[in-house]
Design an enzyme around this catalytic site. Structure first.
Site, mmCIF file in Angstrom:
data_model
loop_
_atom_site.group_PDB
_atom_site.id
_atom_site.type_symbol
_atom_site.label_atom_id
_atom_site.label_comp_id
_atom_site.label_asym_id
_atom_site.label_seq_id
_atom_site.Cartn_x
_atom_site.Cartn_y
_atom_site.Cartn_z
ATOM 1 N N LYS A 46 2.228 7.797 17.492
ATOM 2 C CA LYS A 46 1.386 7.335 18.602
ATOM 3 C C LYS A 46 1.605 5.834 18.899
ATOM 4 O O LYS A 46 1.692 5.442 20.054
ATOM 5 C CB LYS A 46 -0.066 7.573 18.164
ATOM 6 C CG LYS A 46 -1.101 7.571 19.189
ATOM 7 C CD LYS A 46 -2.363 8.270 18.676
ATOM 8 C CE LYS A 46 -2.763 7.955 17.268
ATOM 9 N NZ LYS A 46 -3.474 6.708 17.066
ATOM 10 N N ARG A 82 -12.435 7.715 18.200
ATOM 11 C CA ARG A 82 -11.977 8.508 17.052
ATOM 12 C C ARG A 82 -12.978 9.622 16.749
ATOM 13 O O ARG A 82 -12.683 10.507 15.958
ATOM 14 C CB ARG A 82 -11.992 7.602 15.864
ATOM 15 C CG ARG A 82 -10.874 7.092 15.039
ATOM 16 C CD ARG A 82 -9.602 7.693 14.836
ATOM 17 N NE ARG A 82 -8.915 7.145 13.700
ATOM 18 C CZ ARG A 82 -8.152 6.062 13.700
ATOM 19 N NH1 ARG A 82 -8.001 5.354 14.779
ATOM 20 N NH2 ARG A 82 -7.543 5.684 12.610
ATOM 21 N N ARG A 85 7.208 4.510 7.029
ATOM 22 C CA ARG A 85 6.819 3.555 8.081
ATOM 23 C C ARG A 85 6.697 2.135 7.524
ATOM 24 O O ARG A 85 6.165 1.925 6.438
ATOM 25 C CB ARG A 85 5.481 4.004 8.675
ATOM 26 C CG ARG A 85 5.028 3.141 9.818
ATOM 27 C CD ARG A 85 4.079 3.872 10.689
ATOM 28 N NE ARG A 85 2.733 3.916 10.140
ATOM 29 C CZ ARG A 85 1.700 4.380 10.818
ATOM 30 N NH1 ARG A 85 1.868 4.871 12.031
ATOM 31 N NH2 ARG A 85 0.509 4.399 10.279
ATOM 32 N N ARG A 127 1.982 -0.578 5.116
ATOM 33 C CA ARG A 127 0.535 -0.737 5.208
ATOM 34 C C ARG A 127 -0.127 -0.112 3.985
ATOM 35 O O ARG A 127 0.288 0.955 3.546
ATOM 36 C CB ARG A 127 0.016 -0.047 6.470
ATOM 37 C CG ARG A 127 0.175 -0.875 7.706
ATOM 38 C CD ARG A 127 -0.029 -0.094 8.960
ATOM 39 N NE ARG A 127 -1.091 0.906 8.908
ATOM 40 C CZ ARG A 127 -1.502 1.612 9.957
ATOM 41 N NH1 ARG A 127 -0.954 1.424 11.126
ATOM 42 N NH2 ARG A 127 -2.458 2.504 9.839
ATOM 43 N N ARG A 175 -7.039 9.846 4.999
ATOM 44 C CA ARG A 175 -6.973 9.660 6.462
ATOM 45 C C ARG A 175 -6.744 10.987 7.184
ATOM 46 O O ARG A 175 -7.305 11.224 8.247
ATOM 47 C CB ARG A 175 -5.852 8.684 6.824
ATOM 48 C CG ARG A 175 -6.217 7.257 6.502
ATOM 49 C CD ARG A 175 -4.992 6.377 6.542
ATOM 50 N NE ARG A 175 -4.554 6.108 7.894
ATOM 51 C CZ ARG A 175 -3.323 5.690 8.196
ATOM 52 N NH1 ARG A 175 -2.420 5.526 7.269
ATOM 53 N NH2 ARG A 175 -3.014 5.427 9.436
HETATM 54 P P1 AMP Z 1 -5.130 3.168 12.744
HETATM 55 O O1 AMP Z 1 -4.205 2.016 12.774
HETATM 56 O O2 AMP Z 1 -5.598 3.576 14.108
HETATM 57 O O3 AMP Z 1 -4.619 4.322 11.931
HETATM 58 O O4 AMP Z 1 -6.471 2.648 12.001
HETATM 59 C C1 AMP Z 1 -6.447 2.185 10.674
HETATM 60 C C2 AMP Z 1 -7.829 2.283 10.076
HETATM 61 O O5 AMP Z 1 -8.769 1.484 10.834
HETATM 62 C C3 AMP Z 1 -8.435 3.684 10.076
HETATM 63 O O6 AMP Z 1 -7.999 4.443 8.962
HETATM 64 C C4 AMP Z 1 -9.929 3.349 10.009
HETATM 65 O O7 AMP Z 1 -10.314 2.912 8.714
HETATM 66 C C5 AMP Z 1 -10.027 2.126 10.918
HETATM 67 N N1 AMP Z 1 -10.283 2.501 12.335
HETATM 68 C C6 AMP Z 1 -9.483 2.170 13.391
HETATM 69 N N2 AMP Z 1 -10.025 2.631 14.536
HETATM 70 C C7 AMP Z 1 -11.182 3.267 14.209
HETATM 71 C C8 AMP Z 1 -12.165 3.961 14.957
HETATM 72 N N3 AMP Z 1 -12.077 4.103 16.292
HETATM 73 N N4 AMP Z 1 -13.219 4.507 14.276
HETATM 74 C C9 AMP Z 1 -13.315 4.382 12.946
HETATM 75 N N5 AMP Z 1 -12.404 3.750 12.174
HETATM 76 C C10 AMP Z 1 -11.347 3.181 12.785
#
Ligand code: AMP
Length: 250
Positions: free
Chosen positions: A42, A121, A160, A193, A204
């Protein structure tokens, strides 16, 4: 090539921060939400959509990661707690995420459109976003949902690597940088990461299944969902995305 610098200062830093180059007025604004499990590609699609179609990638995960590298004394208690959830691979509570997005609402009102990545989310977040849209007279064009079998997702995540500075995303096999471990764009180091490591990945994926999948149903019900097969190279997936948007006049 993008006409903006994509520094996303207003989004990443919040407060009064201004982007170095605002989006051009003439380009047709697209207002899109991206859905897809972690590792589905994504973020890479978001970069391509930004470069070729214009809207800025507004990723809530990037805001949390930017906050992580800020000084501890500058963080609110809610943000410190949010980073702890993130470190464990759990979702951050809706109220914290919504406060953070509200503080950056001008990015959603931006005349260049937006590309929301990682937000909403949960259905609660989507409903709050809908209220914001109707209060501000904003119409969402589409929700792109990227889909891939789970075993392929795990393989993608373990390879990644992300640039420490500009957050560009690579993959050790399928999207390798020119020099291993070094970002092509800014020359800084590439890191894995913390939440791409196996224990956090499992949590996740669980969180995604439980909270995020119902979102696809929510947006399908509104006639906004476009499912895109996330198989193949980034260019192939982008071509599918672009064709699906064009077909709907977006
Ligand atoms: P991502 O880079 O989008 O995978 O986000 C990394 C982490 O940030 C996620 O595993 C959550 O801990 C937190 N996070 C990011 N966006 C959200 C959201 N909209 N709602 C809840 N947690 C979020």
């Amino acid at each position: 090539m993008s006409e903006t610098t994509n520094d996303r200062a207003a989004w990443l830093k919040g407060g009064d921060a201004q982007c170095r180059v605002p989006p051009p007025l003439k380009r047709k604004p697209r207002r899109l939400v991206l859905l897809g499990a972690p590792g589905v590609g994504k973020g890479t699609q978001a970069e391509l959509i930004h470069e070729r179609l214009g809207p800025c990638q507004l990723s809530t995960g990037d805001v949390f990661r930017a906050a992580k590298s800020s000084c501890e004394g500058e963080r609110s208690p809610a943000l410190t707690a949010a980073l702890e959830h993130m470190r464990r691979g759990e979702l951050v509570p809706d109220s914290t995420v919504l406060d953070m997005v509200r503080e950056r609402a001008r990015c959603i009102r931006c005349h260049g459109g937006f590309l929301l990545d990682g937000f909403p989310r949960t259905v609660t977040q989507a409903e709050a976003l809908d209220r914001f849209f109707s209060e501000n007279g904003i119409t969402l064009d589409a929700v792109l949902s990227y889909e891939l079998p789970i075993e392929k997702i795990v393989a993608r995540l373990s390879g990644r690597r992300t640039c420490e500075k500009c957050k560009a995303v690579y993959h050790v096999e399928t999207r390798a940088p020119r020099i291993p471990g070094v970002c092509d764009h800014c020359g800084c180091g590439l890191v894995q990461r913390e939440d791409d490591r196996p224990p956090a990945v499992r949590i996740r994926m669980d969180a995604y299944e439980r909270s995020t999948k119902p979102l696809a149903d929510y947006y399908r019900g509104k006639g906004l969902l476009i499912c895109v097969a996330a198989e193949g190279s980034p260019e192939e997936i982008f071509a599918r995305t672009h064709a699906a948007l064009e077909q709907r006049g977006i």
